[in-house]
Design an enzyme around this catalytic site. Structure first.
Site, PDB file in Angstrom:
ATOM      1  N   THR A 296       5.642   6.409  -6.744  1.00  0.00           N
ATOM      2  CA  THR A 296       6.322   6.967  -5.669  1.00  0.00           C
ATOM      3  C   THR A 296       5.354   6.677  -4.382  1.00  0.00           C
ATOM      4  O   THR A 296       6.220   6.275  -3.527  1.00  0.00           O
ATOM      5  CB  THR A 296       6.484   8.448  -5.801  1.00  0.00           C
TER       6      THR A 296
ATOM      7  N   GLY B 250       8.040   4.091 -20.787  1.00  0.00           N
ATOM      8  CA  GLY B 250       7.279   4.087 -21.804  1.00  0.00           C
ATOM      9  C   GLY B 250       7.599   5.591 -22.565  1.00  0.00           C
ATOM     10  O   GLY B 250       7.951   6.559 -21.984  1.00  0.00           O
TER      11      GLY B 250
ATOM     12  N   HIS C 126     -20.432   8.773  21.222  1.00  0.00           N
ATOM     13  CA  HIS C 126     -19.578   9.183  22.468  1.00  0.00           C
ATOM     14  C   HIS C 126     -18.955   7.699  23.003  1.00  0.00           C
ATOM     15  O   HIS C 126     -19.802   6.831  23.265  1.00  0.00           O
ATOM     16  CB  HIS C 126     -20.437   9.975  23.465  1.00  0.00           C
TER      17      HIS C 126
END
Ligand code: NAI
Length: 462
Positions: A41, A115, A441
């Protein structure tokens, strides 16, 4: 001798990761997958395609709202939705073929087909039977609908249909303000749909820290989503081209209806085990339809393990992956471990929302003494430079020991920022440990450090 040491049933993030790790640990491994492509999915009709559409629609939204502010002139581009879907499909293709490559590289056999387990130690795929010393069920989940709502994946869709709509709907009703509803709802809102989200609870995103949840709802409202909360959807009626959604307001039992071109049903998912034969064999399944497992992902049947969405816990690809790796270690005679207390959750809207560990509500309910360190992205230079000053970081730490117990953030790249907290929590770090760590930073991550500073003597830029 068995054909394989391990047969994994299901080629999604749980199954394929498990199969690769088994092979890396020297086990002869096969993975059974019935889809045309690997990845389950997540890669085919979930995480990956939705991220492609979130990215494309975010870019479009930026051109509309922020380009002129930066001196980028030229107007709003037109959306060619068919082309956008082609791009999304190409992204899926790159990812699913990548898994096929990894199977070859690691010598995992892909047994193509669906399966079933006729008996312990056996797996049937079509009319072929294979033997295995161990079997791992990683069959995932499917969308669960509501009584009175019939899905046709055209007008009344699950996330699968919502990723493949023929055109951008004018009006979309989303049932359920969970992760799927809000991610896909914001895709279509950005592309111009009028999106109304109908939610049973009186708040969005169940289980989320309530401060974050409120800020998130406010932000989505500003982006054009409409919310009807405390409303239980009763039915969805379809005509040829439209649908009508009837809901009942919980506070006064009054009923009302909404018209829509597309209705997205996003009310949760349930384990998928059709045709597997696990329960017929005497395998234990809980009332919620989840396979019952022990501490080592073992079912009550000899040599059969289960992981991912088919078992308890959050239905998240990364939780399934971790279980896949851990159960592989167990089957190889090693130590497999998953720390269920440190599994991050992310919603990939803009801004992103991320969390890990305990929420403030959970700490209160458990009677834990805690402190809160908060920092707004308004105090973060980098965030302001990219128009994402809205949102904040909230760190919860033990009042006595300063150990980090949870973190909740809404803001730019929250889904990336959360991981420094995950690592810190894995190492049992205190908020001060984080506060004393140099952060580059200008980065968004400085906001995380400032929240950690706020757990102690105070943030600098607040
Ligand atoms: P969800 O469980 O997150 O949310 C479903 C929502 O529907 C809840 O808020 C619930 O109260 C509401 N609801 C249920 N019945 C209703 C009714 N009759 N009327 C109105 N509202 C109703 O489920 P969702 O969004 O479908 O996601 C399914 C699973 O997939 C979740 O476990 C989620 O974590 C996972 N997922 C995770 C993603 C991520 O990590 N970014 C992305 C997509 C899915």
């Amino acid at each position: 001798m068995a054909d394989y040491d391990v047969i994994v049933i299901g080629g999604g993030p749980g199954g394929y990761v498990c199969a690769i790790r088994c092979a890396q640990l020297g086990l002869k491994t096969a993975c059974v997958e019935g889809r045309e492509t690997l990845g389950g999915t997540c890669l085919n009709v979930g995480c990956i395609p939705s991220k492609a559409l979130l990215h494309a629609s975010h870019m479009y939204h930026e051109t509309e709202h922020n380009f002129e502010k930066m001196g980028l002139m030229g107007g709003k581009p037109k959306v060619d939705f068919a082309k956008m879907l082609d791009y999304k499909n190409a992204v899926i293709g790159q990812n699913t073929s990548g898994i096929e490559f990894l199977f070859k590289k690691n010598k995992v056999d892909w047994i193509k087909g669906w399966g079933s387990i006729p008996s312990t130690g056996h797996v049937m795929v079509g009319n072929k039977s294979f033997t295995a010393r161990n079997i791992v069920i990683a069959t995932g989940s499917q969308a669960s609908s509501l009584p009175g709502v019939e899905i046709d994946e055209k007008i009344v869709v699950t996330s699968t249909g919502a990723l493949e709509l023929p055109k951008i709907p004018k009006k979309m009703v989303v049932i359920g303000a969970g992760v799927i509803g809000l991610e896909l709802g914001s895709v279509y809102a950005r592309l111009g749909s009028e999106v109304t989200v109908v939610e049973y609870l009186d708040h969005i995103t169940p289980g989320m820290d309530s401060e974050i949840s409120k800020t998130f709802q406010r932000t989505l409202k500003k982006q054009g989503l409409t919310f009807i909360l405390g409303a239980a959807v009763q039915k969805v009626e379809k005509t040829k081209t439209k649908a009508s959604v009837t809901y009942k307001l919980r506070k006064n039992d009054s009923e009302a209806s909404l018209e829509a071109d597309v209705v997205l049903v996003a009310t949760g998912r349930k384990p998928y085990m059709d045709g597997l034969g696990f329960d017929k064999l005497g395998g234990k399944v809980s009332e919620r339809g989840q396979i019952e497992i022990g501490a080592l992902w073992n079912t009550n049947l000899d040599g059969i393990y289960a992981i991912g969405d088919a078992v308890k816990g959050p239905m998240l690809a990364h939780k399934a992956e971790d279980e896949g790796m851990a159960v592989a270690e167990v089957m190889a005679g090693k130590h497999g471990h998953v720390n269920y207390g440190v599994i991050p959750g992310v919603i990939y809207t803009t801004p992103e929302v991320a969390s890990v560990g305990k929420t403030e509500e959970e700490l209160k309910a458990a009677g834990v003494a805690y402190k809160v360190g908060k920092f707004s992205f308004m105090g973060n230079g980098r965030a302001k430079a990219v128009f994402q000053g809205e949102g904040f970081v909230k760190i919860l730490a033990d009042k006595e020991t300063d150990r980090i117990l949870g973190c909740h953030l809404i803001g730019p790249s929250a889904g990336e920022l959360i991981h420094e907290i995950c690592v810190a929590m894995e190492f049992g770090a205190s908020a001060q440990d984080l506060a004393l760590t140099c952060h580059a930073h200008p980065t968004f991550s400085e906001a995380v450090r400032e929240a950690a500073l706020a757990c102690g003597d105070g943030a600098i830029h607040a």
